[in-house]
Motif scaffolding. Sequence first.
Motif, PDB file in Angstrom:
ATOM      1  N   THR A  97     -25.706  -5.639  23.348  1.00 42.34           N
ATOM      2  CA  THR A  97     -24.774  -5.494  22.574  1.00 42.34           C
ATOM      3  C   THR A  97     -24.224  -6.949  22.296  1.00 42.34           C
ATOM      4  O   THR A  97     -23.824  -7.276  20.953  1.00 42.34           O
ATOM      5  CB  THR A  97     -23.426  -4.899  23.230  1.00 42.34           C
ATOM      6  OG1 THR A  97     -23.676  -3.586  23.711  1.00 42.34           O
ATOM      7  CG2 THR A  97     -21.983  -4.814  22.455  1.00 42.34           C
ATOM      8  N   ASN A  98     -24.223  -7.812  23.062  1.00 44.29           N
ATOM      9  CA  ASN A  98     -23.911  -9.290  22.719  1.00 44.29           C
ATOM     10  C   ASN A  98     -24.890 -10.055  21.593  1.00 44.29           C
ATOM     11  O   ASN A  98     -24.369 -10.504  20.889  1.00 44.29           O
ATOM     12  CB  ASN A  98     -24.073 -10.017  24.171  1.00 44.29           C
ATOM     13  CG  ASN A  98     -23.715 -11.406  23.931  1.00 44.29           C
ATOM     14  OD1 ASN A  98     -22.570 -11.982  23.749  1.00 44.29           O
ATOM     15  ND2 ASN A  98     -24.860 -12.415  23.915  1.00 44.29           N
ATOM     16  N   SER A 156     -24.167  -8.717  18.116  1.00 45.48           N
ATOM     17  CA  SER A 156     -22.798  -8.914  17.635  1.00 45.48           C
ATOM     18  C   SER A 156     -22.761 -10.126  16.849  1.00 45.48           C
ATOM     19  O   SER A 156     -22.132 -10.209  15.880  1.00 45.48           O
ATOM     20  CB  SER A 156     -21.850  -9.542  18.982  1.00 45.48           C
ATOM     21  OG  SER A 156     -20.661 -10.021  18.522  1.00 45.48           O
ATOM     22  N   SER A 162     -20.509 -10.703  25.244  1.00 47.91           N
ATOM     23  CA  SER A 162     -20.117  -9.712  24.113  1.00 47.91           C
ATOM     24  C   SER A 162     -18.509  -9.467  23.858  1.00 47.91           C
ATOM     25  O   SER A 162     -18.060  -8.515  23.892  1.00 47.91           O
ATOM     26  CB  SER A 162     -20.537  -8.478  24.769  1.00 47.91           C
ATOM     27  OG  SER A 162     -20.691  -7.467  23.900  1.00 47.91           O
TER      28      SER A 162
END
Length: 352
Positions: A86-87, A90, A305
């Motif tokens: 997810t990080n 991003s 994140s």
Amino acid sequence: MTPDPIRLTSLAHGGGCGCKLSPAVLRQILATTPAAAAFPNLMVGAETSDDAAVWRLNDSQALVATTDFFTPVVDDPFDFGRIAATNAISDVYAMGATPILALALVGMPVDRLPIESIQAILAGGASVCAAAGIPVAGGHSIDSAEPIYGLVALGLAHPDKILTNRTAQAGDLLVLTKALGVGVLSAGFKQDRLAPGDYEALIATTTQLNRFGADLSDRAGVHAATDVTGFGLVGHTLEICRGSGLAADLFADAPAWVQGAQALAQAGVRTGASGRNWASYGEAVETPVGFAEWRRDLLCDPQTSGGLLIAVAPDCAETLVDQARAAGFGATRIVGRLRQGAPGVRILDQAA
């Protein structure tokens, strides 16, 4: 008897974006890196600390390329994989792009970590990529002393719609789409000091994809964006200031806080990275008289994140906040403003 599972965090000296090099050390390292001015199709390089590189493919497409990886911030392998993926993705969203492809970066102590745990880390990352609508199309792995996982993430955007640190305007308000305090919570987790529900809150925010960024440049009044990660809210605001040649005011009480973060900070829980961050850029920050150290730590707290930090025209800011909340980012707040002045950050106890 089944042996106790290995705590991933016990195998690493740091965790999440808190293990990034400090801003000061990074600037020293990059100071002698040659500029990439000889490549006319390179729209965004390393010069203004943006989230990704951007290469113009043609008049209607630009390739956005980034990579991000780190050591475990939690012990559950599947959750670690989800957070790291997810990080990494991003950074694509923070440039106003849509992700198209990922490659896995894997470093694991194969003599200490069960194969099943490594498989779970990769499965967690793959699940996030599937949610983002992209494949994990390959990658690279090594045997390393500490567990490391992340992605190369690629995306596409129109060349005229790339969001960077360079194009913020004086008078813009700063909108942040996620709550702060991830670093403090991760430190509290390692110390077994999380209250009921704190861990779930940590996982919920760090695994929420910043997909709101994909069409940000089409939203009224949006001028610039980044995401808040290892350098904390103050550090990433300062990057926008330096990129755009502006000063910023941050409203100390304006951000939302992840459940439990403020209580832990008041109790003295902090990360080593928050201190390194302050030592790196504190000379460019003005704080109120008597400003509590724990409050400063929270504003410098490394986010893993974290949310999008968006510079938007003042007459469009409330609409943008409403749009972000409607998209599932309920912690979205106006946290500051940009103004004319030498690049730097002034922290205010309240909006003025």
